[in-house]
Design a protein around this motif. Structure first.
Motif, PDB file in Angstrom:
ATOM      1  N   LEU A  29      -1.881  -5.430  -1.740  1.00 40.00           N
ATOM      2  CA  LEU A  29      -0.502  -5.213  -1.241  1.00 40.00           C
ATOM      3  C   LEU A  29       0.016  -3.945  -0.980  1.00 40.00           C
ATOM      4  O   LEU A  29       0.259  -3.535   0.093  1.00 40.00           O
ATOM      5  CB  LEU A  29       0.238  -5.800  -2.549  1.00 40.00           C
ATOM      6  CG  LEU A  29       1.896  -5.652  -2.275  1.00 40.00           C
ATOM      7  CD1 LEU A  29       2.796  -5.977  -4.194  1.00 40.00           C
ATOM      8  CD2 LEU A  29       2.754  -4.386  -2.934  1.00 40.00           C
ATOM      9  N   THR A  30      -0.281  -2.778  -1.053  1.00 40.49           N
ATOM     10  CA  THR A  30      -0.315  -1.097  -1.496  1.00 40.49           C
ATOM     11  C   THR A  30      -1.293  -1.118  -0.018  1.00 40.49           C
ATOM     12  O   THR A  30      -0.556  -0.342   1.233  1.00 40.49           O
ATOM     13  CB  THR A  30      -1.668  -0.572  -2.348  1.00 40.49           C
ATOM     14  OG1 THR A  30      -0.662  -1.049  -3.382  1.00 40.49           O
ATOM     15  CG2 THR A  30      -1.160   0.775  -1.745  1.00 40.49           C
ATOM     16  N   THR A  31      -2.335  -1.454   0.224  1.00 39.88           N
ATOM     17  CA  THR A  31      -3.289  -1.448   1.667  1.00 39.88           C
ATOM     18  C   THR A  31      -2.140  -2.003   2.818  1.00 39.88           C
ATOM     19  O   THR A  31      -2.058  -1.248   3.786  1.00 39.88           O
ATOM     20  CB  THR A  31      -4.647  -2.216   1.759  1.00 39.88           C
ATOM     21  OG1 THR A  31      -4.912  -2.501   1.935  1.00 39.88           O
ATOM     22  CG2 THR A  31      -5.281  -0.886   0.643  1.00 39.88           C
ATOM     23  N   HIS A  32      -2.225  -3.449   2.330  1.00 39.29           N
ATOM     24  CA  HIS A  32      -1.271  -3.934   3.748  1.00 39.29           C
ATOM     25  C   HIS A  32      -0.265  -2.756   4.297  1.00 39.29           C
ATOM     26  O   HIS A  32       0.224  -2.820   4.853  1.00 39.29           O
ATOM     27  CB  HIS A  32      -0.890  -4.973   3.510  1.00 39.29           C
ATOM     28  CG  HIS A  32      -0.144  -5.796   4.040  1.00 39.29           C
ATOM     29  ND1 HIS A  32       1.522  -6.336   3.666  1.00 39.29           N
ATOM     30  CD2 HIS A  32      -0.382  -6.415   5.217  1.00 39.29           C
ATOM     31  CE1 HIS A  32       1.537  -7.025   5.472  1.00 39.29           C
ATOM     32  NE2 HIS A  32       0.829  -6.983   5.276  1.00 39.29           N
ATOM     33  N   ALA A  33       0.674  -2.670   2.553  1.00 47.78           N
ATOM     34  CA  ALA A  33       1.904  -1.677   3.326  1.00 47.78           C
ATOM     35  C   ALA A  33       1.254  -1.268   4.223  1.00 47.78           C
ATOM     36  O   ALA A  33       2.088  -0.222   5.396  1.00 47.78           O
ATOM     37  CB  ALA A  33       3.013  -1.383   2.306  1.00 47.78           C
ATOM     38  N   PHE A  34       0.625   0.139   4.244  1.00 44.85           N
ATOM     39  CA  PHE A  34       0.052   0.910   4.939  1.00 44.85           C
ATOM     40  C   PHE A  34      -0.141   0.397   6.102  1.00 44.85           C
ATOM     41  O   PHE A  34       0.369   1.434   7.180  1.00 44.85           O
ATOM     42  CB  PHE A  34      -1.404   1.726   4.360  1.00 44.85           C
ATOM     43  CG  PHE A  34      -1.227   2.106   3.247  1.00 44.85           C
ATOM     44  CD1 PHE A  34       0.157   2.724   2.916  1.00 44.85           C
ATOM     45  CD2 PHE A  34      -2.169   3.013   2.289  1.00 44.85           C
ATOM     46  CE1 PHE A  34       0.218   3.769   1.191  1.00 44.85           C
ATOM     47  CE2 PHE A  34      -1.667   3.026   1.000  1.00 44.85           C
ATOM     48  CZ  PHE A  34      -0.931   3.637   0.603  1.00 44.85           C
ATOM     49  N   PHE A  35      -1.345  -0.087   6.486  1.00 46.87           N
ATOM     50  CA  PHE A  35      -1.810  -0.046   7.866  1.00 46.87           C
ATOM     51  C   PHE A  35      -0.488  -1.357   8.956  1.00 46.87           C
ATOM     52  O   PHE A  35      -0.686  -1.406  10.108  1.00 46.87           O
ATOM     53  CB  PHE A  35      -3.375  -1.072   7.727  1.00 46.87           C
ATOM     54  CG  PHE A  35      -3.421  -2.820   7.104  1.00 46.87           C
ATOM     55  CD1 PHE A  35      -3.194  -3.448   7.960  1.00 46.87           C
ATOM     56  CD2 PHE A  35      -4.129  -2.411   5.664  1.00 46.87           C
ATOM     57  CE1 PHE A  35      -3.359  -4.537   7.239  1.00 46.87           C
ATOM     58  CE2 PHE A  35      -4.926  -3.674   5.366  1.00 46.87           C
ATOM     59  CZ  PHE A  35      -4.050  -5.076   5.920  1.00 46.87           C
TER      60      PHE A  35
END
Lengths: 100, 631
Positions: free
Chosen positions: B342-348
């Motif tokens: 969820l976190t990395t997806h939010a970034f990329f």
């Protein structure tokens, strides 16, 4: 002493005359008179029964009826006069202002 | 010091209210700065809370901040309170951090829009509602935020409500669709809350979880609750069968797509499941269903993304697909892996959307990748950041997406090889469509000269957030490296210890992920850059499926046939037959009968005195007769 029944029969006759008068006659004045007949037949009944039961309530009631009858006649005659000035008639069949 | 946590909610709310009331006075550009400052301040508060939470020993990192007594009806009591623990603070970091960047980006992006005041009011309101959702200590509070973000999403999808085009229809209708589909999910949430309240007598998370651990809940009831919560999650997080609203949600301005429909709101369903994982650990059937829904959504959405030609819709389907991964993760019990993804997806994904927005900004809103081409020369920054985002999405190591996707896949491999196989096929498709979205618009020769000549790089206010997000998309994997697992340990307070994975499994997973991602890259390069024949032959093998992909598995048609059109016809019937004939007929009928009776009865009024006298007499005789005969 005249039995009370006689008074009641007389009263009934007078009342009936009054009723028939109201239903059959067409003159407004006669109608008012017939109403007076009916009221006074009731007065007669009340007085007779008042004597029969030795109870003054009936006689007091008669006074009230007389007062009301006097007032009623005053109003009734005033209407009759007003109406005869308006349409020049006292025949109740000709007065149908409140018709549908 | 945690009692000041209410500031986190108050700051975006204050920004929203000031912009709403005084936006006209402070001027169009300052509105954007004010809104960004409000969210940035909230971000600083979150950092401060995070720092304080970090200082505490791990077992004390669950703090409830009571604000006031909210609802008291008999024994039903709900307090307005904030639950501050590693999970909620982690999500708050994403919401406010990514939110700040997107607010700043929006200042430039929305510069020429006449409704900029309304835009930033909605955006700040969204942050406010999202923080309520994340920080609430009870199901009811979470539900308030849940509805609030739904409202913000509706308002922002339909932000250009007066526009229409061929792919979305009226933009206002896209907002309506999102809202209505979400309502279906919300209904599941309401039912789940009712069951929780009637079985456990509380809606506060910590009370409920305490009762769950003391064995107050049978497996059947837990499954029922979790199925209802799953319906809610499929609505908000765009999973099968309720995912249909998200592609249409792309009608909204691109920063909205980045913030709400990629980075934050759509992950609310995942957050909700992670938050209630104590229930899900009992509800094994519901968890399994969630895992399957996630895996199938990931696969279906990825196949659709392969054939889309609208840049934002590719990203929308890839969001659905990635959310499917997260759902798969929570379904198989890999909660912290899902939160990591969820976190990395939010970034990329925010990065990809903002870069796509930068392309739109340069090409007057053109989104058809078939008309683009060669944009790399015109917009180097956008190209580079988009490439970084796509590489992270494709799962090429060492970018962040690789680690988080791998964490979920390894967690899945532990539970079910079949689900893992679906996940790994999806990973291959993800790599292909990610690089297709880079190569087709940015590389090669310009296909539309006019478009190409018009294109230009975006202003720094837009490119700086892109660079920051690109940096985060590259290094985000450091949060939770395999075998180190900083984030997982940090989240243990909220999510419980995550099951250990054997070394061989972990290494096998990593190897396969790398191979698959690189193979996807090779396919994309061969197909879209060098135009070789062999990828076409693979594609030809699926020729029969192509119309299905292009029509998105006919799901919209299915819903139209099954629900929308019957509902329309029923509404038409009610509007054209039931209402005028039966409802109006009843009202007019009563009136008509009254009129008829009156028409007949008024002839009784002759106006002739003898008639009245006679009727009085008859009446008197009748009364006297009655009393004489009955007395």
């Amino acid at each position: 002493m005249v039995p009370t029944g006689y008074y009641l029969i007389l009263s009934g006759l007078v009342f009936t005359i009054g009723v028939i008068g109201v239903l059959t006659r067409r003159s407004a004045l006669i109608l008012l008179m017939c109403v007076e007949l009916m009221l006074n037949s009731v007065n007669l009944t009340l007085v007779a029964l008042s004597r029969q039961w030795d109870n003054l309530n009936g006689q007091i009631f008669v006074f009230i009826i007389m007062a009301v009858a006097a007032a009623e006649v005053a109003v009734g005659l005033a209407i009759v006069i007003a109406n005869s000035r308006h349409s020049n008639t006292t025949n109740v069949d000709d007065v149908k202002l409140l018709k549908w | 010091m945690f009692e000041f946590a209410w500031l986190l909610l108050a700051l975006p709310l204050a920004g929203a209210i000031i912009n709403l009331l005084f936006g006209r006075q402070i001027g169009a550009r300052n509105i954007g700065y004010l809104a960004s400052a409000a969210v940035a301040a909230a971000f600083l508060v979150t950092c401060w809370l995070l720092f304080n939470l970090w200082q505490l020993p791990a077992e004390e990192r669950t703090i409830t901040v009571q604000l006031w007594q909210w609802i008291t009806i008999g024994t039903f009591k709900v307090n307005a309170a904030l639950l501050i623990d590693p999970l909620s603070i982690t999500i708050c970091m994403i919401v406010t951090g990514v939110g700040t960047l997107i607010h700043i980006y929006s200042i430039a992006y929305m510069e020429e829009d006449e409704r900029v005041q309304r835009f930033f009011f909605y955006l700040n309101f969204f942050i406010f509602a999202m923080l309520i959702l994340v920080l609430s200590d009870s199901f009811l509070g979470m539900f308030v935020g849940w509805e609030g973000v739904g409202l913000a999403s509706y308002l922002l999808i339909g932000f250009w409500f007066d526009r229409r085009d061929d792919s979305y229809g009226w933009y206002a209708d896209a907002g309506k669709k999102a809202f209505l589909v979400n309502r279906v999910g919300d209904f599941g949430m309401i039912i789940a809350m009712l069951i929780i309240w009637s079985t456990m007598g509380s809606l506060t998370f910590l009370d409920v979880f305490g009762k769950v651990h003391s064995g107050a809940l049978t497996v059947g009831v837990a499954n029922l609750i979790c199925f209802m919560l799953l319906i809610a999650a499929t609505g908000k997080s765009a999973q099968i069968p309720l995912y249909i609203w998200l592609p249409d949600a792309m009608a909204g301005p691109t920063p909205v797509s980045a913030l709400i429909h990629a980075a934050t709101m759509v992950t609310a369903g995942i957050y909700m499941i992670a938050r209630t994982h104590d229930l899900w650990q009992i509800a094994t059937s519901a968890s399994m269903v969630a895992a399957w829904i996630g895996a199938l959504t990931a696969l279906f959405a990825a196949t659709i993304a392969l054939v889309q030609t609208d840049l934002k819709k590719i990203l929308a389907y890839s969001t659905i697909s990635q959310l499917g991964y997260m759902m798969l993760g929570v379904g198989v019990g890999a909660y912290s892996a899902s939160i990591f993804h969820l976190t990395t997806h939010a970034f990329f994904k925010a990065l990809l959307f903002l870069a796509a927005g930068s392309v739109m900004h340069a090409t007057h809103g053109e989104l058809d990748i078939r008309k683009m081409g060669g944009l790399r020369d015109k917009m180097p920054t956008t190209f580079l950041t988009f490439l970084i985002g796509a590489t992270a999405l494709a799962g090429i190591p060492p970018l962040s997406g690789f680690f988080s996707k791998d964490a979920i896949l390894v967690g899945t491999l532990r539970v079910s090889p079949v689900l893992y196989a679906i996940g790994i096929i999806t990973a291959l498709l993800t790599a292909v469509y990610s690089f297709r979205a880079v190569f087709v618009p940015f590389m090669g020769q310009p296909r539309d000269k006019r478009l190409y000549n018009h294109a230009h790089e975006s202003p720094p206010l837009m490119t700086i957030p892109l660079w920051i997000l690109a940096f985060l998309a590259i290094v985000g994997g450091l949060l939770n490296l395999p075998f180190v697992e900083t984030l997982s340990h940090w989240l243990e307070t909220s999510l419980g210890p995550q099951s250990e994975v054997s070394l061989t499994l972990e290494l096998l997973g990593i190897t396969l992920s790398v191979v698959v991602a690189l193979f996807g890259l090779v396919i994309a390069v061969a197909r879209y850059l060098q135009n070789e024949a062999w990828p076409r032959r693979i594609a030809d093998g699926f020729q029969g499926m192509m119309p299905t992909f292009e029509h998105k598995y006919y799901v919209d048609e299915f819903y139209n046939g099954l629900i929308v059109n019957p509902l329309r016809r029923m509404s038409d019937w009610f509007a054209e037959i039931f209402d005028p004939k039966i409802i109006d007929g009843a009202v007019n009928g009563v009136a008509g009968i009254s009129a008829q009776v009156g028409e007949w009865a008024r002839h009784l009024e002759t106006g002739a005195i003898p008639t009245y006298a006679l009727s009085i007499l008859i009446g008197v005789v009748a009364l006297v007769a009655y009393f004489v005969l009955h007395a």
